[in-house]
Design a protein around this motif. Structure first.
Motif, PDB file in Angstrom:
ATOM      1  N   GLU A 247     -12.490  61.302  84.413  1.00 52.41           N
ATOM      2  CA  GLU A 247     -11.526  61.527  85.473  1.00 52.41           C
ATOM      3  C   GLU A 247     -10.776  60.232  85.738  1.00 52.41           C
ATOM      4  O   GLU A 247     -11.371  59.165  85.754  1.00 52.41           O
ATOM      5  CB  GLU A 247     -12.301  61.936  86.717  1.00 52.41           C
TER       6      GLU A 247
ATOM      7  N   VAL B 142     -24.760  62.953  90.045  1.00 50.62           N
ATOM      8  CA  VAL B 142     -23.832  64.072  89.850  1.00 50.62           C
ATOM      9  C   VAL B 142     -22.504  63.761  90.513  1.00 50.62           C
ATOM     10  O   VAL B 142     -21.434  63.982  89.938  1.00 50.62           O
ATOM     11  CB  VAL B 142     -24.420  65.376  90.436  1.00 50.62           C
TER      12      VAL B 142
ATOM     13  N   GLY C 100     -19.488  65.486  97.114  1.00 47.32           N
ATOM     14  CA  GLY C 100     -18.938  65.639  95.776  1.00 47.32           C
ATOM     15  C   GLY C 100     -17.799  66.634  95.743  1.00 47.32           C
ATOM     16  O   GLY C 100     -16.809  66.437  95.039  1.00 47.32           O
TER      17      GLY C 100
ATOM     18  N   MET D   5     -19.918  71.773  90.052  1.00 41.59           N
ATOM     19  CA  MET D   5     -21.317  71.342  90.019  1.00 41.59           C
ATOM     20  C   MET D   5     -21.787  70.903  91.391  1.00 41.59           C
ATOM     21  O   MET D   5     -22.974  71.052  91.720  1.00 41.59           O
ATOM     22  CB  MET D   5     -21.478  70.237  88.982  1.00 41.59           C
ATOM     23  N   SER D   6     -20.886  70.398  92.238  1.00 41.15           N
ATOM     24  CA  SER D   6     -21.276  70.054  93.603  1.00 41.15           C
ATOM     25  C   SER D   6     -21.620  71.313  94.391  1.00 41.15           C
ATOM     26  O   SER D   6     -22.518  71.295  95.241  1.00 41.15           O
ATOM     27  CB  SER D   6     -20.141  69.314  94.312  1.00 41.15           C
TER      28      SER D   6
ATOM     29  N   THR E 270     -16.515  69.164  88.087  1.00 39.81           N
ATOM     30  CA  THR E 270     -17.437  68.413  88.942  1.00 39.81           C
ATOM     31  C   THR E 270     -17.502  69.028  90.334  1.00 39.81           C
ATOM     32  O   THR E 270     -18.576  69.057  90.959  1.00 39.81           O
ATOM     33  CB  THR E 270     -16.996  66.949  89.029  1.00 39.81           C
TER      34      THR E 270
ATOM     35  N   ARG F  13     -14.073  64.635  94.819  1.00 35.49           N
ATOM     36  CA  ARG F  13     -13.783  64.623  93.404  1.00 35.49           C
ATOM     37  C   ARG F  13     -12.590  65.517  93.119  1.00 35.49           C
ATOM     38  O   ARG F  13     -12.378  66.515  93.800  1.00 35.49           O
ATOM     39  CB  ARG F  13     -14.990  65.120  92.598  1.00 35.49           C
TER      40      ARG F  13
ATOM     41  N   GLN G 253     -20.735  60.020  88.877  1.00 38.76           N
ATOM     42  CA  GLN G 253     -20.321  59.823  87.496  1.00 38.76           C
ATOM     43  C   GLN G 253     -18.923  60.343  87.238  1.00 38.76           C
ATOM     44  O   GLN G 253     -18.515  61.353  87.809  1.00 38.76           O
ATOM     45  CB  GLN G 253     -21.290  60.565  86.562  1.00 38.76           C
ATOM     46  N   ARG G 254     -18.176  59.654  86.353  1.00 36.04           N
ATOM     47  CA  ARG G 254     -16.793  60.028  86.120  1.00 36.04           C
ATOM     48  C   ARG G 254     -16.654  61.087  85.038  1.00 36.04           C
ATOM     49  O   ARG G 254     -15.750  61.895  85.086  1.00 36.04           O
ATOM     50  CB  ARG G 254     -15.993  58.786  85.728  1.00 36.04           C
TER      51      ARG G 254
ATOM     52  N   ASN H  50     -11.870  66.505  89.723  1.00 36.42           N
ATOM     53  CA  ASN H  50     -12.127  67.270  88.519  1.00 36.42           C
ATOM     54  C   ASN H  50     -12.729  68.617  88.902  1.00 36.42           C
ATOM     55  O   ASN H  50     -13.696  68.686  89.668  1.00 36.42           O
ATOM     56  CB  ASN H  50     -13.106  66.499  87.637  1.00 36.42           C
TER      57      ASN H  50
ATOM     58  N   PRO I 223     -17.728  64.489  83.273  1.00 36.31           N
ATOM     59  CA  PRO I 223     -18.508  65.657  83.735  1.00 36.31           C
ATOM     60  C   PRO I 223     -19.780  65.919  82.961  1.00 36.31           C
ATOM     61  O   PRO I 223     -20.693  66.574  83.480  1.00 36.31           O
ATOM     62  CB  PRO I 223     -17.527  66.826  83.596  1.00 36.31           C
TER      63      PRO I 223
ATOM     64  N   SER J 100     -22.560  64.261  84.756  1.00 41.12           N
ATOM     65  CA  SER J 100     -22.908  65.005  85.965  1.00 41.12           C
ATOM     66  C   SER J 100     -23.743  66.233  85.625  1.00 41.12           C
ATOM     67  O   SER J 100     -24.685  66.572  86.353  1.00 41.12           O
ATOM     68  CB  SER J 100     -21.638  65.452  86.696  1.00 41.12           C
TER      69      SER J 100
END
Lengths: 122, 166
Positions: free
Chosen positions: B80, B20, A23, A35-36, A32, A27, B23-24, A29, B26, B29
């Motif tokens: 995203e 998590v 992740g 969060m990973s 995100t 990713r 998913q696009r 973003n 947040p 997630s």
């Protein structure tokens, strides 16, 4: 069968850590990606507590406790940074945060136009 | 019984973990990450770590994830945009991941002997009294240093979030 093999807990920890790494790398973003990182830390916590069980010492759980404290502090500061970045830039994709990116001025004068378009600072 | 409980919570953890990453938006997630932390807390209970399980719910799922949700709602983060990965990454990414996990699982299975079983109730030192005894005797220095760390984090967050005074 009188219980769960300990290796299953370690395999689950490896799976969670790998998912966190995937992740983080794939990713764009910022939130995100954060969060990973938390997912990775949780996987490591599970590994610590599983080994605390195996070695019959409670020190492993204390290590997990400190990991949790550090994760909390890091989440606070990291989210403040994300808020500042978004406030100044209005973008959440990590590709577009390039103002401190170092790419030296090209020697070839024909490439200078595209160099300045990339947003690099010399 | 432990096997059924472990399989239930481990599958919830893995499914939420994949969610998590995949998913696009947040916010999805974040909710899945709360699911991961809840199932991990149940697994900590299986390993005899009741203090850590409660701390996981209270601190991780109750404070850190709520902070994440606040920030997501504050930023009004949208979905995203798709794409942006190169062609080899798109094709080879998931198979290589599965191969890597397979190799890791095999190695872990070989390292830990089969007789190491986790039985609910076999580890009795996970109560707050044992953790407190160790925290304030053997790990006193890390404990005091984390207080400095939290102070630094508070200062950093306050400095980063304040308004500029012209």
């Amino acid at each position: 069968m009188d219980g769960v093999p300990l290796s299953w807990f370690l395999i689950l920890s490896a799976i969670l850590f790998t998912l966190g790494v995937a992740g983080f790398l794939f990713r764009r973003n910022l939130i995100t990606m954060f969060m990973s990182i938390e997912l990775m830390l949780n996987g490591v916590n599970l590994s610590f507590i599983a080994f605390a069980y195996k070695l019959d010492q409670v020190d492993g759980q204390l290590f997990a406790f400190f990991v949790m404290v550090v994760a909390a502090a890091e989440a606070a500061v990291g989210l403040a940074i994300i808020l500042t970045v978004f406030k100044n830039r209005s973008t959440r994709a990590v590709d577009e945060v390039t103002s401190m990116k170092y790419c030296p001025r090209p020697v070839n004068p024909q490439r200078i136009a595209e160099w300045s378009l990339r947003g690099c600072n010399g | 019984m432990e096997t059924g409980l472990f399989l239930l919570f481990a599958s919830i953890a893995v499914v939420c973990g994949v969610n998590v990453v995949v998913q696009r938006h947040p916010i999805n997630s974040a909710i899945s990450l709360i699911g991961v932390m809840g199932s991990l807390a149940a697994l900590y209970l299986l390993l005899g770590a009741e203090f850590m399980a409660a701390t996981q719910i209270v601190v991780y799922a109750g404070a850190i994830m709520v902070l994440f949700l606040f920030v997501i709602m504050l930023l009004n983060a949208g979905e995203e945009p798709k794409g942006g990965r190169s062609w080899p990454a798109r094709v080879l990414g998931i198979p290589l991941l599965i191969i890597f996990l397979g190799v890791m699982s095999f190695l872990i299975q070989r390292m830990v002997p089969e007789t190491d079983q986790v039985v609910f109730g076999a580890f009795l030192k996970g109560d707050p009294k044992s953790i407190g005894t160790l925290l304030f005797s053997k790990y006193l220095l890390p404990f005091e240093v984390t207080s400095v760390l939290i102070l630094v984090a508070i200062l950093g967050a306050v400095v980063l979030a304040r308004k500029e005074i012209d």
